[in-house]
Design an enzyme around this catalytic site. Sequence first.
Site, PDB file in Angstrom:
ATOM      1  N   LYS A  51       6.223  -6.868   0.976  1.00 57.55           N
ATOM      2  CA  LYS A  51       5.749  -7.316   2.319  1.00 57.55           C
ATOM      3  C   LYS A  51       5.271  -8.812   2.019  1.00 57.55           C
ATOM      4  CE  LYS A  51       5.090  -3.194   3.939  1.00 57.55           C
ATOM      5  NZ  LYS A  51       6.041  -2.569   4.652  1.00 57.55           N
TER       6      LYS A  51
ATOM      7  N   TRP B 254       0.905   5.509   8.418  1.00 52.36           N
ATOM      8  CA  TRP B 254       0.664   5.539   6.989  1.00 52.36           C
ATOM      9  C   TRP B 254      -0.577   6.221   6.544  1.00 52.36           C
ATOM     10  CZ3 TRP B 254       4.960   5.480   4.725  1.00 52.36           C
ATOM     11  CH2 TRP B 254       6.054   4.688   5.124  1.00 52.36           C
TER      12      TRP B 254
ATOM     13  N   ASP C 273      -5.510   0.466   1.808  1.00 51.22           N
ATOM     14  CA  ASP C 273      -4.050   0.183   1.808  1.00 51.22           C
ATOM     15  C   ASP C 273      -4.044  -1.106   2.364  1.00 51.22           C
ATOM     16  OD1 ASP C 273      -1.609   0.447   1.965  1.00 51.22           O
ATOM     17  OD2 ASP C 273      -1.157   2.141   3.018  1.00 51.22           O
TER      18      ASP C 273
HETATM   19  N1  PMP Z   1       1.224   1.667   3.673  1.00 53.79           N
HETATM   20  C1  PMP Z   1       1.528   0.795   4.546  1.00 53.79           C
HETATM   21  C2  PMP Z   1       0.562   0.213   5.191  1.00 53.79           C
HETATM   22  C3  PMP Z   1       2.888   0.663   4.788  1.00 53.79           C
HETATM   23  O1  PMP Z   1       3.421  -0.343   5.618  1.00 53.79           O
HETATM   24  C4  PMP Z   1       4.061   1.196   3.836  1.00 53.79           C
HETATM   25  C5  PMP Z   1       5.246   0.925   3.962  1.00 53.79           C
HETATM   26  N2  PMP Z   1       5.951  -0.253   4.201  1.00 53.79           N
HETATM   27  C6  PMP Z   1       3.515   2.205   2.873  1.00 53.79           C
HETATM   28  C7  PMP Z   1       2.296   2.558   2.806  1.00 53.79           C
HETATM   29  C8  PMP Z   1       4.473   2.944   2.130  1.00 53.79           C
HETATM   30  O2  PMP Z   1       5.177   2.097   1.132  1.00 53.79           O
HETATM   31  P1  PMP Z   1       6.390   2.547   0.252  1.00 53.79           P
HETATM   32  O3  PMP Z   1       7.575   2.532   1.088  1.00 53.79           O
HETATM   33  O4  PMP Z   1       6.401   1.411  -0.559  1.00 53.79           O
HETATM   34  O5  PMP Z   1       5.944   3.652  -0.199  1.00 53.79           O
END
Ligand code: PMP
Length: 364
Positions: free
Chosen positions: A199, A101, A175
Amino acid sequence: MRAHNFNAGPSALPTEVLEQARDELLDFQHSGMSIMEHSHRGKVYEKVHTEALQLVRELMDVPSSHEVVFVSGGGNVQFAQLPLNFLSPGRVADYVVTGGWGEKAVEEAKQVGRVHVVANTKGADGRFIRLPAESEHHFSADAERAYVHVTSNNTLEGTQYHAFPAWLKGPLVADMSSDILCRPVDVTRFSLIYAAAQKNLGPAGLSILVIDKAFLASARSDVPKIWRYAAHAKEGSLLNTPPTFAIYLVKLVLEWTKRLGGALAMERRNTAKANAVYSVVDQHAGFYATSVEKSARSLMNVVFRLPSDALEQQFLKEAEALNMIGLKGHRSTGGIRASLYNATSEGSAQALATFMNDFAQRNG
Ligand code: PMP
């Protein structure tokens, strides 16, 4: 029967929350309509909205120096929106890359401006299994650094920061999509925290942000208004129509979190759940293999492998027969991943640990 839900996100929601949402679905607090049908400018929704923002403030112990803001969309939106607001020409954004990520966040920031990777723990085999030591960090110059971005929990790889030491320079941005409110965190350490809701906080559809007001004041104003954090903050997260039903559910999840005792209680619960699973992994270390460094183990995502693909398939099949869902690892990492977010019960974690123990004894 409700499943033992180990999904990585969207993930388990508290049963009590879903029951309350069901009971209130057609006629919200005798208003004659669903909360979904209310105007976002009306009194009924506005109360829900304000309470949700206030609960974030209370549960995360957010001081008056910081704003709490809701914006539409999840983590990937924030990968772009963050640099749009803070990566000005002539500045450089520092990224500590500890997982997939974080890599994605870097790619988006590069579309906006200059990016510097402070540290990267990707191994020669392409995998991330640890967090970097202080000596591995090479920050850009203080005068040109726009911010330093970290991923507090690496959802795919199962690593998590357990502290944010003072040498981690700022303005610090995290994040926290996959570990927000899993434990108490000193918000004042951060210039900006963002987290997709799906989450620990509710359903998909929005992100929760906590932003230092002084940092916010330094944001760019030469981007379209809808992308400007400051515009959302100024309008109390009602700049445009927000995802009202998702925010309502976030409010219910936050109330549930509060009833259970808040961030500290979540940490206790999450530690017990993670320990239950990790202890079986460790007891059967020849069977369950985890390459994640012990000091960086995540409370939220327990990642491990079995001796063969065939055994992993068998494991997933038997788990599913026992109503344990969502254990297949991410397509980029393979293996098994048990996500143990706030709403996953201790009973579910215990059921998984018992099954894992039994499976290892039969197949080890
Ligand atoms: N950052 C982290 C730490 C994630 O786990 C995720 C996805 N689960 C994201 C960003 C991306 O999020 P999204 O699918 O809501 O765009």
